[in-house]
Scaffold this active site. Sequence first.
Site, PDB file in Angstrom:
ATOM      1  N   GLY A   1      48.678  69.723  99.312  1.00 13.35           N
ATOM      2  CA  GLY A   1      47.837  70.057 100.374  1.00 13.35           C
ATOM      3  C   GLY A   1      46.364  69.599 100.129  1.00 13.35           C
TER       4      GLY A   1
ATOM      5  N   HIS B   1      44.555  61.525 102.567  1.00 12.07           N
ATOM      6  CA  HIS B   1      46.463  61.597 103.257  1.00 12.07           C
ATOM      7  C   HIS B   1      47.147  61.410 104.013  1.00 12.07           C
ATOM      8  CE1 HIS B   1      44.624  65.130 100.115  1.00 12.07           C
ATOM      9  NE2 HIS B   1      45.857  64.787  99.428  1.00 12.07           N
TER      10      HIS B   1
END
Length: 354
Positions: free
Chosen positions: A34, A40
């Site tokens: 996360g 990412h």
Amino acid sequence: MSAAFELVPTREDLQYVLAHFAAPGRTAVVMTMGALHEGHATLIRAARSHVGPRGFVVVTVFVNPLQFGAGEDLDRYPRTLDADLALAERAGANAVFAPSADEVYPGGAPQVRITAGPMGERLEGASRPGHFDGMLTVVAKLLHLTGPDVAFFGQKDAQQLALIRRMARDLNFPVEIVGVPTVREEDGLALSSRNRYLAPGERRTALALSRALFAARDRLIALEALHARALAQGAPTTPARVAALAGLGEARAAADAHAVEQAGHADLSGPAAVRAAAATVLDEAARLEPPLALDYVALVDPSDFTEVPDAYSGDAILAVAARVGATRLIDNIPLTFVHQSGDAGEVREQGAPA
């Protein structure tokens, strides 16, 4: 396949989504904890490109308690699920699997775990005992749950990537492991979820990590170029030869001569000069305010993360870890040493065009 983007909180929901919408032979996974950022997003875009518009990309968001040791930042680790979902969808994911700890580890922490072995006890493993065992355990579970054909991981966590590749090979996981180059901010700092913890002064100090890596890379390029020039003129590449070139007023040669002197007159194109160049930057950063507290700097063989010898040719990874204030950061750069006696040498950052 449904065009809808899915948030999947349970294993049962995940299996339903995969069974109904995943593309056989073209399913990719990107595993994260996360607090997603552009690094990412780059992984997700790489996964989408690999499987194509009709493939299926699942992103996992799970803060894994098994890989946090005593005194580490499990409770402090940022949790930003709403923002993560928006970024994952924009980058091309089909689904985000965001389970609870009870969902991943029903009944509590697992009694049977993956052991990282000797490579997992070096560098990051020595600094964070048990970290890699916990990481590999959750990666193994998530590979089983998502059943991908290919999994994407960032090269910023180079030791993690090497261990995942080794686990997949040693334990016959039917998945291709793909590494994606490190994404950096404009000032060179490697993107990390922990960067948000840095105060402005701490961030200025933290830039020494990437500066040290780039200084080492540039020194290696310069030394190989000097080696090639000396060979082209039919002269041996000795410290005296370096000094002679420096005396001709060549600025690059003078810098190279200084690096070789710092490295103890080691092999002109060898790892000693690379280590010396990185150490110079890191030593200076230790005197800043706030200071850089170095954990390690290591030039290692990517196959097992042992230090490479001074007489070395082949691929290597220069890795560094340090604390700035309360924040621990890691970074690395892959290098390739190419040095053939009697011929012009070549060095390039691993992955760069030949």
